[in-house]
Motif scaffolding. Structure first.
Motif, mmCIF file in Angstrom:
data_model
loop_
_atom_site.group_PDB
_atom_site.id
_atom_site.type_symbol
_atom_site.label_atom_id
_atom_site.label_comp_id
_atom_site.label_asym_id
_atom_site.label_seq_id
_atom_site.Cartn_x
_atom_site.Cartn_y
_atom_site.Cartn_z
ATOM 1 N N PRO A 149 0.778 -6.000 -10.959
ATOM 2 C CA PRO A 149 2.062 -6.025 -11.669
ATOM 3 C C PRO A 149 1.851 -6.370 -13.145
ATOM 4 O O PRO A 149 0.889 -7.076 -13.486
ATOM 5 C CB PRO A 149 2.849 -7.131 -10.954
ATOM 6 C CG PRO A 149 2.204 -7.250 -9.612
ATOM 7 C CD PRO A 149 0.747 -6.950 -9.851
ATOM 8 N N TYR A 163 4.182 -1.375 -17.368
ATOM 9 C CA TYR A 163 3.440 -0.491 -16.475
ATOM 10 C C TYR A 163 2.580 -1.291 -15.502
ATOM 11 O O TYR A 163 1.947 -2.259 -15.897
ATOM 12 C CB TYR A 163 2.516 0.417 -17.291
ATOM 13 C CG TYR A 163 3.250 1.296 -18.266
ATOM 14 C CD1 TYR A 163 3.607 2.589 -17.921
ATOM 15 C CD2 TYR A 163 3.604 0.825 -19.525
ATOM 16 C CE1 TYR A 163 4.294 3.401 -18.813
ATOM 17 C CE2 TYR A 163 4.288 1.630 -20.423
ATOM 18 C CZ TYR A 163 4.628 2.916 -20.061
ATOM 19 O OH TYR A 163 5.314 3.710 -20.946
ATOM 20 N N PRO A 164 2.510 -0.850 -14.251
ATOM 21 C CA PRO A 164 1.591 -1.515 -13.331
ATOM 22 C C PRO A 164 0.157 -1.116 -13.658
ATOM 23 O O PRO A 164 -0.106 0.006 -14.068
ATOM 24 C CB PRO A 164 2.011 -0.977 -11.957
ATOM 25 C CG PRO A 164 2.632 0.349 -12.244
ATOM 26 C CD PRO A 164 3.257 0.234 -13.607
ATOM 27 N N LEU A 197 7.701 0.871 -14.970
ATOM 28 C CA LEU A 197 8.580 0.462 -13.872
ATOM 29 C C LEU A 197 10.040 0.605 -14.298
ATOM 30 O O LEU A 197 10.390 0.364 -15.446
ATOM 31 C CB LEU A 197 8.298 -0.996 -13.493
ATOM 32 C CG LEU A 197 6.940 -1.233 -12.842
ATOM 33 C CD1 LEU A 197 6.606 -2.718 -12.838
ATOM 34 C CD2 LEU A 197 6.911 -0.686 -11.429
ATOM 35 N N VAL A 257 11.739 -2.396 -7.833
ATOM 36 C CA VAL A 257 11.584 -1.442 -8.934
ATOM 37 C C VAL A 257 10.538 -0.429 -8.489
ATOM 38 O O VAL A 257 9.850 -0.633 -7.493
ATOM 39 C CB VAL A 257 11.135 -2.137 -10.246
ATOM 40 C CG1 VAL A 257 12.256 -2.973 -10.809
ATOM 41 C CG2 VAL A 257 9.879 -2.959 -10.046
ATOM 42 N N GLU A 258 10.444 0.667 -9.233
ATOM 43 C CA GLU A 258 9.479 1.698 -8.849
ATOM 44 C C GLU A 258 8.831 2.332 -10.068
ATOM 45 O O GLU A 258 9.336 2.226 -11.188
ATOM 46 C CB GLU A 258 10.146 2.766 -7.981
ATOM 47 C CG GLU A 258 11.239 3.551 -8.665
ATOM 48 C CD GLU A 258 11.954 4.530 -7.722
ATOM 49 O OE1 GLU A 258 12.100 4.227 -6.527
ATOM 50 O OE2 GLU A 258 12.357 5.597 -8.210
ATOM 51 N N ALA A 259 7.717 2.973 -9.814
ATOM 52 C CA ALA A 259 6.998 3.776 -10.804
ATOM 53 C C ALA A 259 6.447 4.988 -10.064
ATOM 54 O O ALA A 259 6.270 4.950 -8.843
ATOM 55 C CB ALA A 259 5.859 2.974 -11.425
ATOM 56 N N LYS A 310 6.522 1.257 -5.101
ATOM 57 C CA LYS A 310 7.630 0.293 -5.142
ATOM 58 C C LYS A 310 7.082 -1.129 -5.165
ATOM 59 O O LYS A 310 6.167 -1.456 -4.411
ATOM 60 C CB LYS A 310 8.539 0.469 -3.934
ATOM 61 C CG LYS A 310 9.261 1.807 -3.925
ATOM 62 C CD LYS A 310 10.216 1.905 -2.747
ATOM 63 C CE LYS A 310 10.995 3.186 -2.777
ATOM 64 N NZ LYS A 310 12.079 3.195 -3.726
#
Length: 192
Positions: free
Chosen positions: A160, A93-94, A185, A134-136, A79
């Protein structure tokens, strides 16, 4: 030319002049309308572009649900929360990296897309107000020290999108060959 013919001819000339002037006025108004529409569009796209990209310093990284399963798979919901005090955008994408107990970077690779636990939601620009997240979904395999390419990990580096600085979050596990998978994300990435 007689006087009557001259008047008709002059009247017709004035009529054509009026028509020409009217035509120019209509064309000018249409041009202004198009220019006005273009200006309105430029203003609306300017309003969108005035929202800055979320910076690493204005985000916190944390882990949500820990994911486990058979076949040596492991993962976590990552997160990112906006704590900057203002609205910002994030997209994509992170970046991820691995560190050992001394915070030395370990060799790793990251694949963007579907993971063992979730389908990739795809890249979308997400506008985050202050305190929104936000999440991945991140996943990897681990066979512990039994695999020759296994890496003992103590920390996960999280960069990030559109940033070069990273956050570091504790993650004590083994990662086979340093290989990670991560989704883009999204507001929520369904795990299933």
């Amino acid at each position: 030319m007689t006087g009557k013919q001259q008047k008709t001819s002059t009247a017709r000339g004035r009529g054509l002049t009026r028509l020409g002037a009217a035509g120019l006025a209509v064309a000018a108004a249409a041009g202004l309308g198009l220019a006005g529409a273009g200006a309105a569009q430029a203003l609306s796209s300017q309003a969108v572009s005035t929202v800055p990209t979320c910076r690493t310093s204005g985000l916190t990284a944390s882990f949500g649900q820990k994911l486990g399963g058979g076949m040596n798979h492991e993962g976590v919901v990552l997160k990112l929360k906006n704590t900057s005090g203002h609205t910002c955008n994030v997209r994509g994408y992170p970046g991820l990296g691995l560190e050992d107990s001394g915070h030395r970077t370990l060799r790793s690779s990251v694949r963007w897309g579907d993971t063992y636990y979730a389908q990739d939601p795809g890249k979308k620009t997400l506008t985050l107000k202050n305190n929104q997240s936000v999440e991945a979904v991140v996943s990897w395999t681990h066979a512990n020290a039994g695999t020759s390419g296994a890496r003992h990990v103590n920390y996960l580096q999280v960069t990030p999108p559109a940033n070069t600085a990273h956050k570091t979050h504790e993650l004590r596990t083994w990662v086979d060959n340093g290989r990670l998978e991560v989704t883009a994300l999204a507001r929520r990435v369904p795990v299933g």
